[in-house]
Design an enzyme around this catalytic site. Structure first.
Site, PDB file in Angstrom:
ATOM      1  N   GLU A 187      55.089  28.117  42.549  1.00  0.00           N
ATOM      2  CA  GLU A 187      53.871  27.461  42.060  1.00  0.00           C
ATOM      3  C   GLU A 187      54.279  26.426  41.019  1.00  0.00           C
ATOM      4  O   GLU A 187      55.029  26.744  40.100  1.00  0.00           O
ATOM      5  CB  GLU A 187      52.996  28.569  41.469  1.00  0.00           C
ATOM      6  CG  GLU A 187      51.858  28.144  40.611  1.00  0.00           C
ATOM      7  CD  GLU A 187      51.161  29.384  39.984  1.00  0.00           C
ATOM      8  OE1 GLU A 187      51.228  30.490  40.571  1.00  0.00           O
ATOM      9  OE2 GLU A 187      50.581  29.220  38.913  1.00  0.00           O
ATOM     10  N   HIS A 242      51.917  39.868  39.473  1.00  0.00           N
ATOM     11  CA  HIS A 242      51.479  40.244  40.820  1.00  0.00           C
ATOM     12  C   HIS A 242      51.942  41.640  41.220  1.00  0.00           C
ATOM     13  O   HIS A 242      52.690  41.796  42.186  1.00  0.00           O
ATOM     14  CB  HIS A 242      52.033  39.253  41.855  1.00  0.00           C
ATOM     15  CG  HIS A 242      51.609  37.840  41.664  1.00  0.00           C
ATOM     16  ND1 HIS A 242      52.257  36.773  42.269  1.00  0.00           N
ATOM     17  CD2 HIS A 242      50.600  37.296  40.948  1.00  0.00           C
ATOM     18  CE1 HIS A 242      51.675  35.639  41.931  1.00  0.00           C
ATOM     19  NE2 HIS A 242      50.667  35.924  41.120  1.00  0.00           N
ATOM     20  N   ASN A 259      50.911  33.993  46.321  1.00  0.00           N
ATOM     21  CA  ASN A 259      50.019  34.662  45.366  1.00  0.00           C
ATOM     22  C   ASN A 259      49.092  35.602  46.149  1.00  0.00           C
ATOM     23  O   ASN A 259      48.612  35.249  47.219  1.00  0.00           O
ATOM     24  CB  ASN A 259      49.198  33.623  44.604  1.00  0.00           C
ATOM     25  CG  ASN A 259      50.065  32.486  44.097  1.00  0.00           C
ATOM     26  OD1 ASN A 259      50.727  31.812  44.876  1.00  0.00           O
ATOM     27  ND2 ASN A 259      50.080  32.289  42.818  1.00  0.00           N
TER      28      ASN A 259
HETATM   29  P1  FAE Z   1      42.560  44.141  39.817  1.00  0.00           P
HETATM   30  O1  FAE Z   1      41.990  42.789  40.035  1.00  0.00           O
HETATM   31  O2  FAE Z   1      43.686  44.289  38.866  1.00  0.00           O
HETATM   32  O3  FAE Z   1      41.345  45.080  39.368  1.00  0.00           O
HETATM   33  C1  FAE Z   1      41.530  46.406  38.967  1.00  0.00           C
HETATM   34  C2  FAE Z   1      40.466  46.754  37.935  1.00  0.00           C
HETATM   35  O4  FAE Z   1      40.462  48.167  37.735  1.00  0.00           O
HETATM   36  C3  FAE Z   1      40.707  46.128  36.568  1.00  0.00           C
HETATM   37  O5  FAE Z   1      39.544  45.474  36.144  1.00  0.00           O
HETATM   38  C4  FAE Z   1      41.023  47.334  35.670  1.00  0.00           C
HETATM   39  O6  FAE Z   1      40.602  47.159  34.344  1.00  0.00           O
HETATM   40  C5  FAE Z   1      40.285  48.450  36.359  1.00  0.00           C
HETATM   41  N1  FAE Z   1      40.848  49.777  36.109  1.00  0.00           N
HETATM   42  C6  FAE Z   1      42.147  50.136  36.098  1.00  0.00           C
HETATM   43  N2  FAE Z   1      42.280  51.491  35.860  1.00  0.00           N
HETATM   44  C7  FAE Z   1      40.995  51.947  35.740  1.00  0.00           C
HETATM   45  C8  FAE Z   1      40.470  53.246  35.488  1.00  0.00           C
HETATM   46  N3  FAE Z   1      41.262  54.316  35.359  1.00  0.00           N
HETATM   47  N4  FAE Z   1      39.133  53.388  35.388  1.00  0.00           N
HETATM   48  C9  FAE Z   1      38.324  52.308  35.523  1.00  0.00           C
HETATM   49  N5  FAE Z   1      38.780  51.046  35.769  1.00  0.00           N
HETATM   50  C10 FAE Z   1      40.098  50.888  35.881  1.00  0.00           C
HETATM   51  O7  FAE Z   1      43.038  44.792  41.174  1.00  0.00           O
HETATM   52  N6  FAE Z   1      46.838  36.059  42.145  1.00  0.00           N
HETATM   53  C11 FAE Z   1      46.599  35.033  42.984  1.00  0.00           C
HETATM   54  O8  FAE Z   1      46.425  35.232  44.186  1.00  0.00           O
HETATM   55  N7  FAE Z   1      46.528  33.742  42.502  1.00  0.00           N
HETATM   56  C12 FAE Z   1      46.726  33.448  41.182  1.00  0.00           C
HETATM   57  O9  FAE Z   1      46.623  32.287  40.774  1.00  0.00           O
HETATM   58  C13 FAE Z   1      47.027  34.526  40.304  1.00  0.00           C
HETATM   59  N8  FAE Z   1      47.288  34.277  38.990  1.00  0.00           N
HETATM   60  C14 FAE Z   1      47.463  35.349  38.135  1.00  0.00           C
HETATM   61  C15 FAE Z   1      47.628  35.108  36.773  1.00  0.00           C
HETATM   62  C16 FAE Z   1      47.715  36.165  35.887  1.00  0.00           C
HETATM   63  C17 FAE Z   1      47.926  35.902  34.438  1.00  0.00           C
HETATM   64  C18 FAE Z   1      47.615  37.509  36.366  1.00  0.00           C
HETATM   65  C19 FAE Z   1      47.684  38.685  35.427  1.00  0.00           C
HETATM   66  C20 FAE Z   1      47.452  37.750  37.724  1.00  0.00           C
HETATM   67  C21 FAE Z   1      47.381  36.686  38.612  1.00  0.00           C
HETATM   68  N9  FAE Z   1      47.207  36.898  39.980  1.00  0.00           N
HETATM   69  C22 FAE Z   1      47.021  35.847  40.828  1.00  0.00           C
HETATM   70  C23 FAE Z   1      47.188  38.266  40.539  1.00  0.00           C
HETATM   71  C24 FAE Z   1      45.789  38.773  40.902  1.00  0.00           C
HETATM   72  O10 FAE Z   1      44.891  38.548  39.842  1.00  0.00           O
HETATM   73  C25 FAE Z   1      45.889  40.267  41.257  1.00  0.00           C
HETATM   74  O11 FAE Z   1      46.777  40.393  42.354  1.00  0.00           O
HETATM   75  C26 FAE Z   1      44.550  40.864  41.625  1.00  0.00           C
HETATM   76  O12 FAE Z   1      43.630  40.767  40.564  1.00  0.00           O
HETATM   77  C27 FAE Z   1      44.691  42.325  42.032  1.00  0.00           C
HETATM   78  O13 FAE Z   1      43.476  42.733  42.600  1.00  0.00           O
HETATM   79  P2  FAE Z   1      43.113  44.268  42.702  1.00  0.00           P
HETATM   80  O14 FAE Z   1      41.789  44.393  43.353  1.00  0.00           O
HETATM   81  O15 FAE Z   1      44.263  44.998  43.306  1.00  0.00           O
END
Ligand code: FAE
Length: 552
Positions: free
Chosen positions: A408, A493, A531
């Site tokens: 990226e 990621h 990503n």
């Molecule tokens: P996620 O979005 O992490 O959601 C899980 C949720 O569960 C969170 O809100 C937690 O707070 C909550 N949680 C966890 N444990 C508990 C519990 N025990 N009880 C209640 N709630 C809980 O999961 N990906 C891209 O494709 N493009 C990008 O440009 C990109 N940039 C990124 C930049 C940064 C700085 C970061 C950190 C990540 C980035 N990612 C990007 C990765 C992407 O946001 C990530 O893969 C997804 O958000 C994961 O999705 P999930 O549904 O697995």
């Protein structure tokens, strides 16, 4: 070279009327139970997500979703549209209330209490600038970005209603079809590319930047420099879609609306143009009137209930992270959508402590960092990257086929000219880690080793050594410490830990327990080749369709 996953202009989002209808239903329940906070639209007028819904002790919910990220949001929307009442439990905040500066989210360059999850000192991914440390003390608070530290790696994750969509760069990339068999070996590519990737891209409102505008926009000078350097060294340059509202960004550039991406807003939230899940899937889910969301609630246990279904223990948190109450509810079905790390940690502990002993031995295994490694290059004076940089990336170097690298072209939105080109590379890294229960310490550990980043560094070097040689430039050594080239201590990621067709069946049903499902990034075995959030969303769309058709 055609870019991966290019999409047409976005589909229409939820209508304001639908949204208000959904808000009313959730709020109504909340007020009855006397736990509600006031629903309010943000100053920006855009984060109009409803207030917290209560989780009454002893309540029974047909479907309980742990987490409000991509997997959880897809599950909630589709279940609700199929007529199932859903309760979403989210450990992070609602992010619907402006802070002292009138904004909901803190600026990337000015971290404050809102920025980090329960830390007293920031832990910036780019820890240094010109060799000087950037971290500073902040009040401990349930902030938006979790820098979760394991032995060999820091895993950055979003915390709040919307999960990672709150903090990510919005880069919405569909993997090249030829790479897909390695990403999800047990999934039929035809169904993904014909049905579920298009559905996910539409649902997320993914759109391409107007390339004509991009070519002359000052805020993408850094990306044009990135393109020039990639192409002069013979690497394929690709445009990458995003979930940002491009019309809004064009107005930002024209000075007609408050600056957001052009004010560097990304890592600690974006106050205006980014279409996080609160504006897309979650807004539509709530608009059904069947979805309630409880922020600042953390699931700690899911156990078979005597009368059938599952007994779920939920801690209520205050903004210092203290537990103010613990509630037990029952659910017919539970969807683990706590993210790769959150879901893996829960399942690993519940298996090891005998709460869910029938989970199989794949639980907690197959975790990878998507091969993430960061680096910067120091350009010559004639290759200025611009003092104004859009925080939303639009470009990549796709050398996956030749060298296992998708880099990226990332912004460095410092507000000053840095002459730096900055990259987050996704690489083909073979290492996979496992979570395990550390009974003595009372926590879940991850056995990732720092040295496992070496294949990622070697892959990234095949691209950036060549560019440096061609351009007569060098790596920046001041961004991750002093005299340190590689950002090899972290990942944005996390993927895997409850891998599809191993810890679960081929649609996310956990082995050993009817009615327990994994529906987030934990299903993907460690690497997405790009990503990951579009793939997480598309896989969730695929799996929930099957679950609704066969299990409900
Ligand atoms: P996620 O979005 O992490 O959601 C899980 C949720 O569960 C969170 O809100 C937690 O707070 C909550 N949680 C966890 N444990 C508990 C519990 N025990 N009880 C209640 N709630 C809980 O999961 N990906 C891209 O494709 N493009 C990008 O440009 C990109 N940039 C990124 C930049 C940064 C700085 C970061 C950190 C990540 C980035 N990612 C990007 C990765 C992407 O946001 C990530 O893969 C997804 O958000 C994961 O999705 P999930 O549904 O697995």
């Amino acid at each position: 070279m055609s870019p991966p996953g290019r999409q047409d202009r976005p589909v229409q989002g939820v209508s304001r009327r639908d949204f208000i209808a959904g808000t009313g239903s959730v709020l109504g329940g909340a007020l009855l139970a006397g736990h509600a906070t006031t629903a309010r639209a943000a100053t920006a007028g855009e984060h109009s997500f409803p207030a917290a819904a209560p989780l009454a002790p002893g309540a029974h919910v047909p479907a309980l979703v742990i987490g409000t990220g991509y997997g959880g949001s897809v599950a909630a929307l589709r279940l609700a549209r199929a007529g199932v009442d859903v309760h979403m439990v989210e450990m992070g905040m609602a992010w619907d209330t402006p802070g002292p500066d009138g904004k909901i989210f803190a600026n990337t360059t000015r971290p404050d209490h809102r920025s980090f999850w329960l830390r007293t000192r920031t832990k910036q991914p780019l820890s240094n600038f010109l060799g000087f440390p950037l971290d500073k003390d902040v009040p401990r608070y349930t902030g938006i970005l979790d820098a979760e530290e394991f032995g060999g790696i820091t895993v950055y994750q979003g915390r709040g209603v919307g999960g990672g969509s709150l903090v990510n760069g919005g880069m919405a990339v569909t993997p090249r079809r030829e790479n897909f068999p390695a990403v999800l070996p047990t999934v039929d590519p035809a169904e993904m590319y014909d049905v579920y990737y298009p559905r996910a891209n539409a649902g997320l409102e993914v759109a391409d930047v107007d390339q004509g505008w991009w070519e002359s926009a000052a805020c993408y000078q850094y990306a044009r420099v990135g393109r020039k350097h990639a192409e002069r060294s013979g690497f394929p340059f690709v445009f990458v879609p995003n979930v940002y509202d491009w019309d809004y960004m064009e107005q930002e550039a024209a000075g007609a609306v408050p600056a957001s991406a052009l004010d560097g807003e990304v890592l600690f939230g974006n106050n205006h143009g980014k279409k996080s899940l609160q504006k897309t899937y979650l807004a539509r889910a709530v608009a059904t009137g069947r979805v309630a969301v409880s922020p600042l609630h953390r699931v700690t246990s899911v156990a078979p209930a005597p009368g059938g279904g599952y007994r779920v223990l939920v801690e209520r948190l205050d903004t210092t992270g203290a537990v103010t109450a613990t509630t037990a509810v029952t659910a017919d079905r539970v969807f683990f959508a706590a993210g790769s790390v959150g879901t893996s940690k829960l399942l690993t502990r519940l298996k090891a402590t005998g709460v869910l002993p029938a989970l199989n031995d794949e639980t907690g295994k197959g975790w990878g960092d998507n091969g993430n490694v960061m680096c910067g290059r120091a350009n010559h004076m004639w290759d200025a990257t611009g003092s104004l940089q859009s925080a939303m990336p639009t470009a990549g170097i796709d050398n996956w086929a030749a060298g296992g690298v998708f880099a990226e072209v990332a912004p460095l939105p410092t507000g000053i000219e840095t002459y730096a080109s900055f990259y987050l590379s996704i690489t083909r890294n073979p290492h996979r880690a496992a979570f395990s229960w550390n009974a003595a310490a009372g926590r879940v550990d991850l056995d990732w080793q720092t040295v496992w980043k070496q294949p990622s560094i070697a892959a990234a070097r095949t691209v950036f050594d060549k560019i440096n040689t061609k351009e007569g430039t060098i790596y920046r050594t001041d961004l991750f410490g002093s005299c340190k080239i590689w950002g090899d201590h972290l990942t944005y990621h996390p993927l895997g830990g409850a891998v599809l067709d191993r810890a679960t069946d081929n649609h996310g049903r956990l082995h050993g327990y009817r009615g327990l499902y994994v529906i987030d990034g934990a299903l993907i075995p460690g690497n997405a080749s790009v990503n990951p959030f579009v793939t997480i969303t598309a896989l969730a769309e695929r799996n929930i369709e099957e679950i609704i058709a066969k299990d409900l």
